[in-house]
Design a protein around this motif. Structure first.
Motif, PDB file in Angstrom:
ATOM      1  N   MET A   1       0.990  -1.126  -0.020  1.00 56.40           N
ATOM      2  CA  MET A   1      -0.043   0.184   0.000  1.00 56.40           C
ATOM      3  C   MET A   1       0.827   1.168   0.126  1.00 56.40           C
ATOM      4  O   MET A   1       1.768   1.322   0.670  1.00 56.40           O
ATOM      5  CB  MET A   1      -0.957   0.101   1.138  1.00 56.40           C
ATOM      6  CG  MET A   1      -2.044  -1.054   1.209  1.00 56.40           C
ATOM      7  SD  MET A   1      -3.093  -0.756  -0.249  1.00 56.40           S
ATOM      8  CE  MET A   1      -4.488  -0.023   0.556  1.00 56.40           C
ATOM      9  N   VAL A   2       0.293   2.168  -0.576  1.00 57.59           N
ATOM     10  CA  VAL A   2       1.096   3.615  -0.659  1.00 57.59           C
ATOM     11  C   VAL A   2       0.899   4.192   0.609  1.00 57.59           C
ATOM     12  O   VAL A   2      -0.297   4.502   1.201  1.00 57.59           O
ATOM     13  CB  VAL A   2       0.524   4.321  -2.076  1.00 57.59           C
ATOM     14  CG1 VAL A   2       1.207   5.793  -1.853  1.00 57.59           C
ATOM     15  CG2 VAL A   2       0.771   3.629  -3.175  1.00 57.59           C
ATOM     16  N   GLU A   3       1.973   4.561   1.092  1.00 57.70           N
ATOM     17  CA  GLU A   3       2.207   5.353   2.591  1.00 57.70           C
ATOM     18  C   GLU A   3       2.766   6.795   2.320  1.00 57.70           C
ATOM     19  O   GLU A   3       2.562   7.815   3.081  1.00 57.70           O
ATOM     20  CB  GLU A   3       3.102   4.652   3.527  1.00 57.70           C
ATOM     21  CG  GLU A   3       2.812   3.337   3.685  1.00 57.70           C
ATOM     22  CD  GLU A   3       1.620   3.097   4.656  1.00 57.70           C
ATOM     23  OE1 GLU A   3       1.460   4.133   5.501  1.00 57.70           O
ATOM     24  OE2 GLU A   3       0.813   2.103   4.836  1.00 57.70           O
ATOM     25  N   ASN A   4       3.277   7.256   1.248  1.00 59.30           N
ATOM     26  CA  ASN A   4       4.072   8.378   0.984  1.00 59.30           C
ATOM     27  C   ASN A   4       4.080   8.775  -0.490  1.00 59.30           C
ATOM     28  O   ASN A   4       4.366   7.915  -1.235  1.00 59.30           O
ATOM     29  CB  ASN A   4       5.238   8.415   1.361  1.00 59.30           C
ATOM     30  CG  ASN A   4       6.201   9.555   1.165  1.00 59.30           C
ATOM     31  OD1 ASN A   4       5.927  10.501   0.312  1.00 59.30           O
ATOM     32  ND2 ASN A   4       7.374   9.677   1.787  1.00 59.30           N
ATOM     33  N   VAL A   5       3.390   9.983  -1.094  1.00 56.87           N
ATOM     34  CA  VAL A   5       3.323  10.031  -2.355  1.00 56.87           C
ATOM     35  C   VAL A   5       3.568  11.664  -2.775  1.00 56.87           C
ATOM     36  O   VAL A   5       2.839  12.320  -1.707  1.00 56.87           O
ATOM     37  CB  VAL A   5       1.987   9.491  -3.212  1.00 56.87           C
ATOM     38  CG1 VAL A   5       0.757  10.179  -2.644  1.00 56.87           C
ATOM     39  CG2 VAL A   5       2.283   9.670  -4.633  1.00 56.87           C
ATOM     40  N   ASP A   6       4.083  12.065  -3.747  1.00 55.52           N
ATOM     41  CA  ASP A   6       3.947  13.695  -4.056  1.00 55.52           C
ATOM     42  C   ASP A   6       2.957  13.523  -5.200  1.00 55.52           C
ATOM     43  O   ASP A   6       2.908  12.822  -6.115  1.00 55.52           O
ATOM     44  CB  ASP A   6       5.432  13.951  -4.678  1.00 55.52           C
ATOM     45  CG  ASP A   6       6.553  14.028  -3.811  1.00 55.52           C
ATOM     46  OD1 ASP A   6       6.060  14.507  -2.755  1.00 55.52           O
ATOM     47  OD2 ASP A   6       7.436  13.732  -4.035  1.00 55.52           O
ATOM     48  N   ALA A   7       1.945  14.715  -5.158  1.00 49.76           N
ATOM     49  CA  ALA A   7       0.997  14.580  -5.869  1.00 49.76           C
ATOM     50  C   ALA A   7       0.912  16.037  -6.623  1.00 49.76           C
ATOM     51  O   ALA A   7       1.192  17.018  -5.977  1.00 49.76           O
ATOM     52  CB  ALA A   7      -0.495  14.583  -5.163  1.00 49.76           C
ATOM     53  N   GLU A   8       0.614  15.873  -7.737  1.00 49.70           N
ATOM     54  CA  GLU A   8       0.233  17.380  -8.402  1.00 49.70           C
ATOM     55  C   GLU A   8      -1.148  17.239  -8.960  1.00 49.70           C
ATOM     56  O   GLU A   8      -1.577  16.310  -9.662  1.00 49.70           O
ATOM     57  CB  GLU A   8       1.076  17.503  -9.690  1.00 49.70           C
ATOM     58  CG  GLU A   8       0.703  18.917 -10.439  1.00 49.70           C
ATOM     59  CD  GLU A   8       1.741  19.075 -11.445  1.00 49.70           C
ATOM     60  OE1 GLU A   8       2.794  19.443 -11.375  1.00 49.70           O
ATOM     61  OE2 GLU A   8       1.312  19.096 -12.705  1.00 49.70           O
ATOM     62  N   VAL A   9      -1.999  18.281  -8.714  1.00 47.86           N
ATOM     63  CA  VAL A   9      -3.473  18.316  -9.023  1.00 47.86           C
ATOM     64  C   VAL A   9      -3.722  19.423 -10.028  1.00 47.86           C
ATOM     65  O   VAL A   9      -3.133  20.516  -9.823  1.00 47.86           O
ATOM     66  CB  VAL A   9      -4.219  18.414  -7.713  1.00 47.86           C
ATOM     67  CG1 VAL A   9      -5.706  18.315  -8.281  1.00 47.86           C
ATOM     68  CG2 VAL A   9      -4.015  17.341  -6.563  1.00 47.86           C
ATOM     69  N   ARG A  10      -4.329  19.069 -11.065  1.00 53.51           N
ATOM     70  CA  ARG A  10      -4.565  20.384 -12.082  1.00 53.51           C
ATOM     71  C   ARG A  10      -6.338  20.442 -12.041  1.00 53.51           C
ATOM     72  O   ARG A  10      -6.767  19.531 -12.331  1.00 53.51           O
ATOM     73  CB  ARG A  10      -4.133  19.920 -13.533  1.00 53.51           C
ATOM     74  CG  ARG A  10      -2.564  19.657 -13.461  1.00 53.51           C
ATOM     75  CD  ARG A  10      -2.191  19.209 -14.829  1.00 53.51           C
ATOM     76  NE  ARG A  10      -0.612  19.130 -14.722  1.00 53.51           N
ATOM     77  CZ  ARG A  10      -0.049  19.852 -15.673  1.00 53.51           C
ATOM     78  NH1 ARG A  10      -0.426  20.611 -16.466  1.00 53.51           N
ATOM     79  NH2 ARG A  10       1.292  19.453 -15.763  1.00 53.51           N
ATOM     80  N   LEU A  11      -6.722  21.515 -11.766  1.00 50.54           N
ATOM     81  CA  LEU A  11      -7.973  21.918 -11.767  1.00 50.54           C
ATOM     82  C   LEU A  11      -8.507  22.365 -12.993  1.00 50.54           C
ATOM     83  O   LEU A  11      -7.721  22.629 -13.833  1.00 50.54           O
ATOM     84  CB  LEU A  11      -8.006  23.141 -10.818  1.00 50.54           C
ATOM     85  CG  LEU A  11      -7.817  22.608  -9.393  1.00 50.54           C
ATOM     86  CD1 LEU A  11      -8.151  24.021  -8.326  1.00 50.54           C
ATOM     87  CD2 LEU A  11      -8.525  21.660  -8.754  1.00 50.54           C
ATOM     88  N   PRO A  12      -9.803  22.267 -13.154  1.00 52.81           N
ATOM     89  CA  PRO A  12     -10.397  22.619 -14.528  1.00 52.81           C
ATOM     90  C   PRO A  12      -9.941  23.850 -14.902  1.00 52.81           C
ATOM     91  O   PRO A  12      -9.931  24.225 -16.114  1.00 52.81           O
ATOM     92  CB  PRO A  12     -11.996  22.677 -14.279  1.00 52.81           C
ATOM     93  CG  PRO A  12     -12.213  21.348 -13.148  1.00 52.81           C
ATOM     94  CD  PRO A  12     -11.003  21.868 -12.436  1.00 52.81           C
ATOM     95  N   ASP A  13      -9.764  24.794 -14.125  1.00 51.04           N
ATOM     96  CA  ASP A  13      -9.382  26.079 -14.501  1.00 51.04           C
ATOM     97  C   ASP A  13      -7.862  26.212 -15.003  1.00 51.04           C
ATOM     98  O   ASP A  13      -7.345  27.347 -15.358  1.00 51.04           O
ATOM     99  CB  ASP A  13      -9.551  27.243 -13.425  1.00 51.04           C
ATOM    100  CG  ASP A  13      -8.690  27.005 -12.225  1.00 51.04           C
ATOM    101  OD1 ASP A  13      -7.856  26.062 -12.162  1.00 51.04           O
ATOM    102  OD2 ASP A  13      -8.747  27.768 -11.209  1.00 51.04           O
ATOM    103  N   GLY A  14      -7.105  25.125 -15.071  1.00 50.68           N
ATOM    104  CA  GLY A  14      -5.724  25.063 -15.513  1.00 50.68           C
ATOM    105  C   GLY A  14      -4.851  25.184 -14.337  1.00 50.68           C
ATOM    106  O   GLY A  14      -3.650  25.224 -14.758  1.00 50.68           O
ATOM    107  N   SER A  15      -5.179  25.713 -13.033  1.00 49.52           N
ATOM    108  CA  SER A  15      -4.207  25.914 -12.079  1.00 49.52           C
ATOM    109  C   SER A  15      -3.577  24.540 -11.776  1.00 49.52           C
ATOM    110  O   SER A  15      -4.248  23.451 -11.563  1.00 49.52           O
ATOM    111  CB  SER A  15      -4.893  26.668 -10.965  1.00 49.52           C
ATOM    112  OG  SER A  15      -5.752  25.851 -10.519  1.00 49.52           O
TER     113      SER A  15
END
Length: 87
Positions: free
Chosen positions: A1-15
């Motif tokens: 199972m994943v315990e640590n992750v770097d995430a990038e989220v892109r929102l519909p507004d492009g941010s």
């Protein structure tokens, strides 16, 4: 199972938004490791930019936490924008 992750989220507004997501077990593991290596005050503290702790391991729980932050309007308070200088 994943315990640590770097995430990038892109929102519909492009941010773009970033977070490093941990479980309590992963924080404990890292602090124990640092106690041995002497890093971070000998494991005396934990700190990271964009840190988010979720209660359970696994990507599903991490995605649910991010979605909950977005739906509650707290997303922008917790995550940061990697393309903007830190304030």
């Amino acid at each position: 199972m994943v315990e640590n992750v770097d995430a990038e989220v892109r929102l519909p507004d492009g941010s773009r938004w970033s977070a490093t997501i941990f479980t309590p077990a992963e924080v404990e593991r890292l602090m124990s490791k640092w106690a041995e290596t002497g890093q971070y005050g000998g494991g005396g503290y934990f700190w990271c930019s964009d840190g988010l702790i979720v209660g359970e391991s696994g990507l599903d729980h991490m995605v649910i936490a991010l979605a909950g932050l977005y739906q509650s309007g707290n997303f922008r308070d917790v995550l940061s924008r990697p393309d903007e200088p830190a304030g």
